[in-house]
Design a protein around this motif. Structure first.
Motif, PDB file in Angstrom:
ATOM      1  N   ASP A   1       2.042   9.826  -7.853  1.00 38.66           N
ATOM      2  CA  ASP A   1       3.192  10.173  -8.694  1.00 38.66           C
ATOM      3  C   ASP A   1       4.224  10.989  -7.912  1.00 38.66           C
ATOM      4  O   ASP A   1       4.713  12.020  -8.381  1.00 38.66           O
ATOM      5  N   LEU A   2       4.557  10.489  -6.729  1.00 37.46           N
ATOM      6  CA  LEU A   2       5.549  11.152  -5.881  1.00 37.46           C
ATOM      7  C   LEU A   2       6.931  10.650  -6.275  1.00 37.46           C
ATOM      8  O   LEU A   2       7.170   9.448  -6.342  1.00 37.46           O
ATOM      9  N   ARG A   3       7.845  11.588  -6.500  1.00 35.87           N
ATOM     10  CA  ARG A   3       9.189  11.243  -6.942  1.00 35.87           C
ATOM     11  C   ARG A   3      10.227  11.897  -6.042  1.00 35.87           C
ATOM     12  O   ARG A   3       9.950  12.902  -5.399  1.00 35.87           O
ATOM     13  N   GLU A   4      11.418  11.319  -6.038  1.00 35.49           N
ATOM     14  CA  GLU A   4      12.511  11.850  -5.204  1.00 35.49           C
ATOM     15  C   GLU A   4      12.039  12.038  -3.769  1.00 35.49           C
ATOM     16  O   GLU A   4      12.268  13.073  -3.136  1.00 35.49           O
ATOM     17  N   VAL A   5      11.383  11.018  -3.253  1.00 39.03           N
ATOM     18  CA  VAL A   5      10.739  11.085  -1.938  1.00 39.03           C
ATOM     19  C   VAL A   5      11.756  10.822  -0.825  1.00 39.03           C
ATOM     20  O   VAL A   5      12.616   9.931  -0.947  1.00 39.03           O
ATOM     21  N   THR A   6      11.648  11.588   0.241  1.00 38.94           N
ATOM     22  CA  THR A   6      12.300  11.232   1.497  1.00 38.94           C
ATOM     23  C   THR A   6      11.270  10.465   2.311  1.00 38.94           C
ATOM     24  O   THR A   6      10.277  11.043   2.765  1.00 38.94           O
ATOM     25  N   LEU A   7      11.473   9.162   2.467  1.00 41.52           N
ATOM     26  CA  LEU A   7      10.531   8.316   3.187  1.00 41.52           C
ATOM     27  C   LEU A   7      10.974   8.217   4.641  1.00 41.52           C
ATOM     28  O   LEU A   7      12.101   7.799   4.933  1.00 41.52           O
ATOM     29  N   VAL A   8      10.079   8.605   5.541  1.00 38.82           N
ATOM     30  CA  VAL A   8      10.382   8.691   6.972  1.00 38.82           C
ATOM     31  C   VAL A   8       9.434   7.772   7.717  1.00 38.82           C
ATOM     32  O   VAL A   8       8.219   7.807   7.480  1.00 38.82           O
TER      33      VAL A   8
ATOM     34  N   LEU B   1       0.827  -1.208   0.000  1.00 40.30           N
ATOM     35  CA  LEU B   1       0.000   0.000   0.000  1.00 40.30           C
ATOM     36  C   LEU B   1       0.861   1.257   0.000  1.00 40.30           C
ATOM     37  O   LEU B   1       0.541   2.250  -0.665  1.00 40.30           O
ATOM     38  N   VAL B   2       1.953   1.246   0.763  1.00 42.07           N
ATOM     39  CA  VAL B   2       2.833   2.414   0.794  1.00 42.07           C
ATOM     40  C   VAL B   2       3.440   2.639  -0.587  1.00 42.07           C
ATOM     41  O   VAL B   2       3.457   3.768  -1.111  1.00 42.07           O
ATOM     42  N   ALA B   3       3.927   1.569  -1.225  1.00 45.77           N
ATOM     43  CA  ALA B   3       4.484   1.694  -2.566  1.00 45.77           C
ATOM     44  C   ALA B   3       3.417   2.176  -3.551  1.00 45.77           C
ATOM     45  O   ALA B   3       3.692   3.024  -4.423  1.00 45.77           O
ATOM     46  N   GLU B   4       2.195   1.666  -3.409  1.00 41.22           N
ATOM     47  CA  GLU B   4       1.103   2.074  -4.297  1.00 41.22           C
ATOM     48  C   GLU B   4       0.737   3.534  -4.061  1.00 41.22           C
ATOM     49  O   GLU B   4       0.449   4.277  -5.012  1.00 41.22           O
ATOM     50  N   PHE B   5       0.741   3.965  -2.808  1.00 42.77           N
ATOM     51  CA  PHE B   5       0.457   5.364  -2.465  1.00 42.77           C
ATOM     52  C   PHE B   5       1.439   6.291  -3.187  1.00 42.77           C
ATOM     53  O   PHE B   5       1.043   7.296  -3.802  1.00 42.77           O
ATOM     54  N   LEU B   6       2.721   5.969  -3.156  1.00 48.20           N
ATOM     55  CA  LEU B   6       3.724   6.796  -3.825  1.00 48.20           C
ATOM     56  C   LEU B   6       3.493   6.817  -5.327  1.00 48.20           C
ATOM     57  O   LEU B   6       3.591   7.867  -5.979  1.00 48.20           O
TER      58      LEU B   6
END
Length: 274
Positions: free
Chosen positions: A84-91, A75-80
């Motif tokens: 269409d979120l790119r160059e994300v800082t995942l916290v 779900l997290v990968a699908e959310f991104l």
């Protein structure tokens, strides 16, 4: 609050908007996006901050597919992808799903931040994690657990928020986190299903994958954490090829509650310089 329809159901999320670097904030069990409220207030200028409420018991919309840790990873990968979120800082704080997402789905990530979280064989973590596991397996256990956590005199006990924070979380926030489990049988079913489908090898597998995560990574660990062993912060930072470790005192697991200004300062620095 905006929401998005994903393959397993509807997920609500906070989104500050804006054109700055994208930071996605993931919370832990029986919390929602509001656990990040103080950090968001500090960082919203100059960043686009998104904080989904994951199906961890404080969500208000039951899932259409029963949640498991592996499903939440997807779900997290699908959310991104869907946003269409790119160059994300995942916290991520408390839970360990970001480790698996970084290992399996690094394509949209620019950076990774792990904050006092489940790791290696500490899964489920500590006394509260074991209590949740038992509550999910025993008939009537989840309502009993929620009633106990709902009693204000018990909230600072080591099996509750006393294990997670040094300072009391405002009652209105705790009530917000507990309300879905207390009032909605469908949310309780989601929570039980998640709690009874933990794969104890998941984070050991993720650790192997993190050895190949070649983007900047920051590990922030509470020196007074009662749930997450201090040595795990050091181990995570060492196995990540570009990992750095910062240890913070005067806080337990939920650094976003205990020391939000310092955490926000670290995130601002890391996004700019990492």
């Amino acid at each position: 609050m905006p929401e998005i329809e994903l393959s397993a159901g509807t997920v609500e999320y906070e989104d500050t908007g804006g054109e700055g670097p994208v930071v996605v904030l993931l919370h832990g069990l029986v919390h929602d996006a509001s656990v990040w409220r103080k950090v968001i207030a500090e960082l919203r200028t100059g960043h686009r901050l998104l904080a989904p409420t994951l199906p961890y018991g404080a969500h208000r919309r039951p899932m259409t597919r029963p949640p498991t840790p592996d499903l939440v990873n997807e779900l997290v990968a699908e959310f991104l992808e869907r946003l269409d979120l790119r160059e994300v800082t995942l916290v991520e704080s408390d839970c360990g799903r970001a480790q698996t997402v970084a290992a399996r789905h690094p394509e949209r990530l620019a950076r990774l931040v792990l904050i006092s979280c489940e790791a290696f064989d500490n899964y489920p973590p500590g006394l509260p994690g074991k209590m949740i596991t038992v509550a999910c397996r025993v008939p009537g256990g989840v309502p009993l657990m929620v009633r106990a956590l709902g009693l204000k005199p018990l909230r600072r006990l080591p099996v509750g928020l006393g294990a997670l924070t040094k300072r009391p979380v405002p009652d209105e926030i705790v009530d917000r986190w507990l309300r879905p489990l207390r009032t909605d049988p469908a949310i309780r079913r989601d929570f039980r299903h998640y709690g009874t489908h933990v794969r104890r090898t998941e984070l050991l597998e993720a650790a192997q994958g993190l050895r190949y995560f070649d983007r900047p990574a920051l590990v922030v660990w509470a020196t007074e954490d009662r749930m997450m062993p201090r040595e795990h912060g050091r181990r995570l930072a060492e196995l990540l090829p570009r990992g750095r470790l910062v240890e913070l005192d005067d806080t337990r697991t939920l650094i976003a509650e205990d020391r939000p200004e310092r955490l926000a300062s670290l995130l601002r620095w890391f996004v700019a310089e990492g």
